[in-house]
Scaffold this motif. Structure first.
Motif: not given
Lengths: 235, 589
Positions: B220-225, B253-260
């Motif tokens: 998850g952190i890798a995705a956010l970074v 990048v979908s905002k929904t996916l970002l929130v998920v």
């Protein structure tokens, strides 16, 4: 179909195929139930369950007789286990208690064969040199109420003895028992009939061959046997 | 150029992290499947095989992912991995906790339990190609590498080429490294790190359940970074902002996916922060469900009261409470305390005594009481068998692997009730060692060997069920010596039983006594079966009943019919050997 689509199809197919093959190879290698001839038929007559034992009683087994026999076979006694189930699932017909009776493979005597099926025949063909047919005698016969039809869907016992409610030592060729005569029996649902088989010419205890029967209509004394499953231990 | 170097460094760091996670996931699954289904070698080999197979499928299909949205696809992959990996873990646990209808074929369950391995492998298969394309897209070659990385790689490269030159003809190249070689190198380093950190830090330190959440958190952190660094985020301190056309763009990048992704990461961070509680609650839930499933639906409630892990085993204490209709057929009263070691029930209050009577007081009828009789107890770290042996004044050698558990059992009130401080018995010599190795080294001979060992539930115990072990036991028996052990029901575990008796027979044991210990567990006036026992001997021995019978045997009529028989042999059933294991001997409890 372009190259990309062919490749995708190939990958999907090979992926699913490989997983399926792995499951087939590694998921369950349980040998099938042993074949036997112990009970020829179950009938109902005047409120009684009539158990007609086979004229010729035998079991197939991988037991390898040695010649160091020490003493004659002494039946170990009537089981009354109330303990845990074994959880030894496997391939073959498994519809006992939850449908599938009509399509289940049949034994020579016409009972539905639990965990039987084509794979069992294949196994016996492939392992013909490992199994032998042994004549057996019936040291004891037991009858037990297993539970309601609903209860059996989730908690059908494995092969083997259960806590017998009634037992008959060295039974005759035909055993008749009035199922309505005892409170614990006078209920619709599933019953187990078990026969403790021991070698006739071999010093070996072959343990129990069991049959699970679904009985309805016990309240009005004209009960019928809806399903008859032969539940044998794996060979 | 500076931004590009930072970008490459970021991508390589991400490669390290995702590779670390990907490898470690498979180890977690392998171990979990071993715990659930037994068979360490089988589970690890199949898991690794399936993983690489799925990795290949994923990599092959990665070409079909849109090349203009590499970053977006990489982000999606990481979010899916972060979501799927713990879900797959829970799926495997659930498969072993819920009641599965008997009509569902075991092959379907087998495949479902391996699905998480395949899905994680498949998704991981996307990672490497995507990262390689992204590194290639940034700038070609070495020039984009951060200075520190270039310097380190240069040094390692020099050393490796020098080593190669000792055997092969080499020609040094000063050319640039391709994106593939950089990403592959980082992937392998990440994989190694994942393996080492999992084996040395995560699994022994925090256990299996928190480990899966740590790994998912890293994903998850890798995705956010990644999305922060390569997205259009003004607040990101490193490398954010507008990018030139040559640099990597993250696409949509979908905002929904970002929130998920944010929610998942935050949730996992919470679980990891409270990993002790999460581990305890999840494992309790699983254990209780698993115990309850041994009984008809709604018949029994299990409550785990304590659990601890020694170096060798997981010790679980629980109460079982009868919640069914009608009288309790399992024990007297409504609630009793039990103990499990790993997945095997070891002791319940209702049958603790009768079990040890079967293990000790029955076979003691076959040997003389008194100090001249040598008895070896293998296992039995709860000291209860020793207490029973003390009654016969025999000399006892006691060997058990788990010194930590033995020490705890000495003072634990539950065990003290049953062992009555038997560890103080003056004819007792206790050794903390593995039973097999003890027998390899000792010169003692024994009149009676008692195997009070756990069930054959995992590979670690295969040795104690091997022909080599039983041969070793036979070699240490006196002329009239016998070995006694508890055993699984041949009806419930037919494959185990056949493999077991063939193994014992191969070790030279020709004769056996088998008997069930019975007791009126539920006070209904009828006795029930408690446990099955076997006594094996390499020749003829005296009968169980007669002059030497113990008081226990004398007062229990059922033993009058127990006779010696030949150890049976079954065709087509392989013996279990240390170097050629027959996994059929393992039972799935």
């Amino acid at each position: 179909m372009n190259t990309s689509m062919r490749r995708r199809k190939f990958l999907y197919t090979s992926g699913l195929g490989a997983l399926g093959a792995l499951a087939g190879c590694l998921g369950s290698k349980s040998p099938p139930p042993r074949k036997s001839s112990v009970v020829a038929d179950f009938e109902t007559s005047d409120g009684s369950l009539v158990i007609d034992l086979a004229d010729e009683t035998w079991v197939m087994s991988r037991y390898e007789p040695n010649h160091q026999s020490i003493s004659g076979v002494s039946p170990i006694g009537i089981a009354s286990a109330k303990g845990k189930g074994g959880g030894v699932g496997g391939r073959g017909a498994t519809g006992r208690g939850s449908g599938g009776y009509s399509s289940a493979p049949r034994t020579k005597h016409g009972h539905a064969w639990f965990y039987g099926g084509d794979y069992a025949d294949d196994w016996y063909e492939d392992h013909g040199n490992e199994v032998s047919r042994y004549g057996v005698g019936i040291a004891a016969l037991g009858i037990a109420y297993l539970g309601s039809t609903e209860a059996m869907k989730d908690d059908a016992p494995d092969a083997g003895p259960v806590a017998w409610d009634e037992t008959f030592d060295n039974p005759d060729d035909t055993v008749a028992y009035d199922l309505t005569s005892r409170n614990e029996f006078n209920r619709d649902g599933w019953y187990r009939v078990g026969t403790h088989v021991v070698g006739s010419d071999t010093d070996h205890d072959f343990r129990w061959e069991c049959y699970d029967l679904e009985v309805t209509g016990l309240g009005d004394e004209k009960f019928t046997i809806e399903e008859q499953w032969k539940v044998s231990p794996r060979i | 150029m500076s931004n590009t170097r930072t970008d490459t460094g970021t991508l390589l760091a991400l490669t390290f992290v995702v590779s670390f996670c990907s490898f470690a996931y498979e180890f977690v699954y392998s171990e979990l499947l071993t715990v659930m289904y037994g068979g360490t070698v089988t589970q690890y080999v199949i898991t690794v095989g399936l993983y690489f197979f799925s990795l290949g499928i994923g990599a092959a299909l990665s070409d079909d992912l849109d090349a203009t949205d590499l970053g977006g696809n990489f982000f999606r992959t990481e979010v899916f991995l972060a979501a799927v990996a713990p879900a797959g873990f829970l799926l495997i646990v659930a498969l072993n906790s819920v009641r599965i209808p008997q009509s569902i074929p075991s092959e379907v369950i087998w495949m479902t339990a391996r699905l998480p391995v395949v899905v994680v492998g498949f998704l991981s298969g996307f990672e490497l190609p995507l990262l390689t394309h992204m590194v290639d897209e940034l700038e070609d070659g070495e020039a984009t590498m951060p200075n520190w990385l270039r310097s380190t790689c240069g040094q390692i490269h020099e050393i490796m080429v020098s080593i190669l030159g000792t055997v092969w003809n080499v020609k040094r190249t000063d050319g640039r490294r391709s994106g593939l070689s950089l990403v592959l190198a980082m992937d392998y380093v990440g994989g190694l790190a994942g393996a080492v950190v999992y084996a040395r830090v995560l699994y022994p330190g925090i256990g299996l359940i928190p480990t899966i959440f740590v790994l998912a958190l890293l994903n998850g952190i890798a995705a956010l970074v990644f999305v922060a660094h390569f997205g259009d985020w003004a607040w990101w301190p490193v490398g954010g902002g507008k990018r030139t056309s040559r640099e990597l763009s993250i696409g949509h990048v979908s905002k929904t996916l970002l929130v998920v992704c944010l929610v998942l990461t935050a949730s996992y961070a919470g679980v990891v922060a409270k990993h002790d509680t999460a581990d305890e609650q999840l494992s309790e839930l699983y254990l209780e469900q698993q115990i309850e499933n041994r009984y008809p639906p709604g018949a029994m409630r299990a409550t785990v009261t304590s659990q601890e892990t020694t170096t060798y085993q997981h010790v679980i204490r629980y109460n079982r409470t009868w919640t069914g209709t009608g009288p309790n057929p399992y024990f007297t009263g409504r609630t009793e305390q039990c103990l499990r070691l790993g997945s095997a029930v070891q002791l319940c209050e209702s049958w603790a005594d009768s079990y040890h009577q079967g293990l000790v007081d029955v076979p003691m009828s076959l040997v003389e009481p008194g100090p001249k009789t040598n008895v070896l107890v293998v296992g039995g770290g709860d000291w209860i068998a020793i207490d029973h042996l003390r009654e016969y004044d025999v000399s006892v050698d006691h060997v058990d692997l788990d010194g930590e558990f033995m020490q705890q059992a000495k003072t634990d009130p539950f065990f003290r009730t049953w062992h009555d401080d038997a560890y103080e018995y003056d004819r007792l010599n206790t050794t903390t060692a593995d039973g097999y190795h003890y027998l390899q080294e000792t010169n003692e001979t024994y009149d009676l060997v008692l195997l009070d060992i756990p069930g054959a539930t995992d590979d670690d115990l295969l040795t104690l069920y091997s022909a080599e072990f039983y041969r070793s036991v036979r070699n240490h028996l006196s002329d009239e010596g016998v070995v006694a052990t508890w055993g699984y029901s041949p009806d419930s575990y037919p494959q185990h039983h056949k493999a077991f008796v063939n193994t014992v027979g191969t070790a030279g044991f020709t004769n056996q006594l088998s008997y069930w210990v019975r007791e009126d567990l539920d006070s209904d006036g009828q006795s029930e079966r408690v446990e099955k026992f076997y006594v094996f001997a390499p020749g003829e021995r005296r009968p169980l009943t007669g002059d030497g019978e113990t008081a226990y045997v004398r007062t229990h009529e059922q033993y009058r019919t127990v006779k010696w028989h030949a150890v049976p042999r079954y065709r087509g059933v392989r013996v279990n050997s240390i170097f050629h294991p027959n996994y059929d001997i393992l039972v799935d409890t």
